[in-house]
Enzyme design. Structure first.
Site, short mmCIF file in Angstrom:
data_model
loop_
_atom_site.label_atom_id
_atom_site.label_comp_id
_atom_site.label_asym_id
_atom_site.label_seq_id
_atom_site.Cartn_x
_atom_site.Cartn_y
_atom_site.Cartn_z
N LYS A 40 0.84 -1.20 0.00
CA LYS A 40 0.00 0.00 0.00
C LYS A 40 0.88 1.25 0.00
O LYS A 40 2.08 1.17 0.31
CB LYS A 40 -0.91 -0.01 1.23
CG LYS A 40 -0.16 0.06 2.56
CD LYS A 40 -1.06 -0.29 3.74
CE LYS A 40 -0.30 -0.19 5.05
NZ LYS A 40 -1.09 -0.71 6.18
N TYR A 88 15.42 30.37 8.53
CA TYR A 88 14.19 31.11 8.87
C TYR A 88 14.05 31.28 10.38
O TYR A 88 14.35 30.37 11.16
CB TYR A 88 12.96 30.34 8.38
CG TYR A 88 12.69 30.44 6.90
CD1 TYR A 88 12.53 31.68 6.28
CD2 TYR A 88 12.58 29.29 6.13
CE1 TYR A 88 12.26 31.75 4.92
CE2 TYR A 88 12.31 29.37 4.77
CZ TYR A 88 12.15 30.60 4.17
OH TYR A 88 11.88 30.68 2.83
#
Ligand SMILES: *Cc1c(COP(=O)(O)O)cnc(C)c1O
Length: 376
Positions: A49, A269
């Protein structure tokens, strides 16, 4: 440790501004064989999956087919359809864990897919698709995780009322463990006993309970078939059997620039990392768009020049800064750092990012250049 070329030696024909994900197909096959032994030779049905946890469901399934795998689990109908198409004439059983949700019947049938039926409603829906020939189906029994599946009472009712399953050929009965990664958790034996009751009522069907971790709890959890995902891909949810498994995924990213940072200067940042000494910082071309989780900003490491190098400052979308101050000067270590691989295991990298091997793998971005390699 598996012998393999240094990560820096593959894919050198690719442009070096993008992360690279090497998927070692020999290691995948070796893990399959290891799990087959751990499962006492019973059937190993790979869980592929979410694109085989990001490693390529088609490539993974084809390689494991060569090893003898014949049953594959996906989560979604669309995943099953894609896999069926890719498998061509190979007569694989492709089981869809979502079962038969509203409107899915004709597509499941057209794709030759087997729904893992989760409710009485889904059973009714799938029966409507049956013509003269019976349709294959799996039953999912909820034994305690309380996610998908029939209740034990519903299973008993179905055993007493075979007419409620008319038109279906129940080939598999399965259940899923909630706490398999904690072998001592009392929910495990509770679920195992309930499952034993459920499969007893459907004796013709293959019984399947264990995921990766479940295989290692005890032989009592193995039944007819096991359904490993993460352990095929090199993750060890038990924290105790990692030595048995080989590294399948190696994720590398290029160093785009190395810069000197003076004390008092901040990096990245928000400026929340401030250098307290003269630093050498390497800016690598991978960020959270590539799967370097922002939670890696504190405590994360990458592997470079024979050692772990801390992430400094905030991980941004495309870039991450690492501290290479302690890397000896003048040595040419190449321009790639290892984010996951032989030196920094999936489980170690996940722990450093405050998550699991599962999440780390599936979050590797589509932008990473995937290469499927066979070394033998
Ligand atoms: C995802 C999944 C698995 C595989 O689990 P791993 O822990 O990756 O081995 C097995 N069974 C079901 C029902 C699943 O959803």
């Amino acid at each position: 440790m598996l012998d393999r070329p240094s990560p820096a030696t593959y894919g050198s024909d690719m442009p070096v501004d993008t992360p690279r994900l090497l998927i070692n197909m020999d290691a995948l096959a070796a893990n399959y064989r290891t799990l087959k032994r751990a499962a006492l030779g019973f059937e190993v049905a790979p869980v592929v999956k979410a694109d085989a946890y990001g490693l390529g469901a088609v490539q993974v399934s084809e390689r494991l087919w060569e090893e003898g795998a014949r049953t594959f689990y996906v989560a979604r109908l669309s995943e099953g359809e894609a896999l069926r198409k890719a498998m061509g004439s190979k007569q694989a059983d492709i089981l869809v864990l979502d079962g038969a949700p509203l409107g899915s019947g004709p597509q499941l049938k057209a794709g030759g897919l087997v729904p893992v039926l989760n409710s009485l409603e889904q059973i009714e829906r799938w029966r409507k698709e049956a013509g003269d020939a019976p349709l294959p189906a799996a039953l999912h029994v909820d034994t305690g995780i309380n996610r998908l599946g029939l209740t034990m009472a519903e299973v008993e009712m179905l055993a007493k009322r075979p007419d409620r399953l008319k038109g279906l050929e129940i080939g598999w009965v399965l259940s899923h463990l909630a706490c398999a990664d904690e072998p001592g958790n009392p929910l495990n034996p509770k679920q195992r006993l309930r499952f034993d009751d459920a499969r007893f009522l459907f004796r013709g069907a293959k019984a399947s309970l264990a995921n990766s971790a479940g295989i290692f709890i005890s032989p009592l959890y193995i039944f007819d078939q096991v359904r490993p995902g993460i352990s095929l891909y090199g993750g060890d949810p038990t924290g105790q059997h990692g030595d048995l498994l080989q590294t399948v995924a190696t994720l590398e990213a290029p160093i785009l620039q190395v810069r000197d940072v003076a004390p008092g200067e901040s990096i990245g940042y928000g400026g929340d990392f401030v250098a307290t000494r003269p630093m050498k910082v390497a800016i690598i071309g991978a960020g959270y768009a590539d799967g370097i989780l922002r939670s890696t900003s504190k405590g994360g490491v990458v592997w470079y020049a024979d050692g772990p190098r801390p992430v400094v400052g905030q991980v941004s979308m495309d870039l991450t800064a690492i501290d290479v101050t302690d890397v000896p000067q003048g040595e040419d270590f190449g321009d790639m750092v290892e984010l996951i691989g032989p030196n920094l295991s999936l489980d170690a990298a996940a722990a450093a990012a405050g998550t699991t091997a599962y999440e780390l793998l599936v979050r590797i971005g589509a932008r990473a250049e995937r290469t499927w390699k066979r070394f033998s």
